[in-house]
Design an enzyme around this catalytic site. Structure first.
Site, PDB file in Angstrom:
ATOM      1  CB  CYS A 171      -8.456   0.773  -4.160  1.00 15.51           C
ATOM      2  SG  CYS A 171      -8.042  -0.225  -5.412  1.00 15.51           S
ATOM      3  CD  GLN A 185      -3.096  -0.785   0.276  1.00 15.71           C
ATOM      4  OE1 GLN A 185      -2.989   0.200  -0.607  1.00 15.71           O
ATOM      5  NE2 GLN A 185      -4.275  -1.722   0.284  1.00 15.71           N
ATOM      6  CE1 TYR A 234      -8.001 -11.331  -5.603  1.00 15.37           C
ATOM      7  CE2 TYR A 234      -9.225 -11.717  -3.757  1.00 15.37           C
ATOM      8  CZ  TYR A 234      -9.286 -11.895  -5.102  1.00 15.37           C
ATOM      9  OH  TYR A 234     -10.205 -12.525  -5.800  1.00 15.37           O
TER      10      TYR A 234
END
Ligand code: SAH
Length: 425
Positions: A383, A257, A286
């Site tokens: 996101c 991130q 993931y």
């Protein structure tokens, strides 16, 4: 060319200002909510137009001066002229609208969780190189905007950018990736179509700017930023990082991130919502380099992390060892293939799942699997709230959406991270 006037009433998902002409949406190349603008139409479709602002006739009351000298042209940020509270409120409403329109959910959403850093928060940026000039793409265009330094990245990242800008062999490159860790050490990724020229002339300068690792990436495809072919040409294999008091290593092609402090907020909120118990088997699908898995491990019986990039799984396994965490298992492969296999071959089903897929959202096979085999709780981090809302629709009869929270991982841009907590009906 005909000119029109209008007021900007909203932003689209790319951060473009929207006005209306005879009830039809016009997407502008800028503008913020409340601006009165004079514009011309540059593209005409049946249900929408694209327009270019000629002049701002009256500035919105919201407007503030941008802290960045490139913000009018550069496509990197969208909201530099918008005060932070207004950015956050826009993001809250945008998630709310997606969830209502696509997933038909009528839940309210609290204030988006703030990022403690509004600038210098990005730990990974990619700069385009065209004919020896370095920069970022322009707003909704592939035109290069030349950049000397970027307000969103770290101090040493900007020093590295400066060094490369003055390098006489810069023409050989197509793209530069700069990753920084919490100590502001730099991993540099130099992308080109052919083998790189020697770096001897700038190496001392790069070392002085705290570059600890340099990779060459040969990439002839325009489609992807980095190819799979990374070769280390200097320094460490991995960048060392720290998140929520755990130590990590990350490889050049591993996802991480971009905003580490806000990611800590994200994870804390995620665990607070999920409330896993000591008897739970948790799937972290993931999982990247295993940051969620390893942070969650002390709270549960066992974690299984699944990730498609083998190097990231290698990082994840090393990260477990580094931190002395033993109740985790990492598997390389696609979540949609591995999960049914774990069930068929080993009879394992989790109690809770954390999902954190890329922008495209979940694979239908995976959605179907957890429809057929419902688990106690799912926490879905995304996101892209549009694909997330789409995925929720397939689970409407299986899971109940308990809560939706927005976390601002990307201040000054239109993007927002969304956490959705679901429980079995
Ligand atoms: N949870 C991690 C990473 C999330 S990003 C974190 O918080 O840092 C999404 C990750 O999904 C990327 O690492 C990407 O490589 C991986 N991925 C993409 N498609 C996948 C698939 N089909 N199965 C498993 N992992 C996948």
């Amino acid at each position: 060319m005909a000119e029109f006037t209008g007021t900007v009433i909203d932003f689209d998902y790319k951060g473009r200002g929207i006005t209306k002409k005879d009830g039809v949406a016009v997407f502008l190349n800028g503008g913020i909510i409340g601006d009165e603008v004079k514009y011309e139409i540059t593209k005409q479709k049946k249900n929408w137009y694209e327009g270019k602002i000629i002049k701002i006739l009256k500035e919105s009351n919201f407007r503030k001066k941008s802290p960045c000298k490139y913000s009018k042209k550069c496509g990197g940020c969208d909201f530099l002229e918008l005060p932070y509270e207004i950015q956050k409120e826009w993001k809250r409403k945008s998630v709310l609208q997606q969830m209502k329109r696509i997933a038909k959910l009528e839940l309210d959403i609290e204030e988006v969780i703030s990022s403690s850093q509004l600038t210098h928060y990005r730990n990974h940026m990619q700069f385009q190189v065209k004919n020896g000039r370095i920069g970022l793409y322009g707003k909704n265009s592939k035109d290069l905007v030349e950049i000397e330094s970027c307000l969103m990245q770290s101090e040493n990242s900007n020093r590295v950018l400066q060094i490369l800008k003055h390098w006489k062999k810069i023409r050989h490159l197509d793209l530069i990736g700069i990753r920084s860790n919490e100590k502001d050490e730099i991993m540099l990724i130099l992308v080109s179509k052919q083998k790189l020229p020697k770096l001897n002339d700038i190496l001392p300068l790069l070392l002085d700017a705290h570059v600890v690792s340099i990779y060459e990436n040969i990439n002839s495809s325009k489609k992807y930023h980095y190819s799979r072919s990374f070769t280390k040409i200097f320094g460490k294999d991995q960048l060392e990082e720290k998140l929520l008091d755990l130590q990590y290593e990350l490889s050049p092609n591993s996802f991480y991130q971009v905003n580490r402090r806000a990611t800590e907020q994200l994870y804390k909120k995620a665990f607070e919502l999920l409330q896993p118990s000591k008897d739970d088997i948790l799937y972290d699908l993931y999982c990247g380099i295993g940051t969620i898995s390893l942070s969650a491990a002390p709270k549960v019986k066992e974690v299984i992390g699944v990730e498609i990039i083998p190097e990231a799984i290698e990082n994840a396994r090393n990260n477990a060892i580094k931190n002395g965490i033993e109740n985790v298992r990492f598997m390389a492969g696609s979540a949609e293939e591995i999960i049914p296999r774990l069930w068929e071959e080993e009879n394992i089903l989790p109690d809770c799942i954390i999902l954190d897929p890329p922008r495209a959202g979940l694979d239908r096979t995976l959605i179907e699997f957890f429809r057929q085999n419902p688990v106690k709780k799912i926490l879905y981090i995304s996101c892209n709230s549009a694909t997330q809302a789409r995925d929720l629709t397939f689970w409407r009869d299986t899971y109940h959406v308990e809560e939706i929270i927005g976390v601002d991982l990307f201040p000054n841009t239109v993007h927002v991270e969304t956490i959705v907590l679901m429980s079995r009906e």
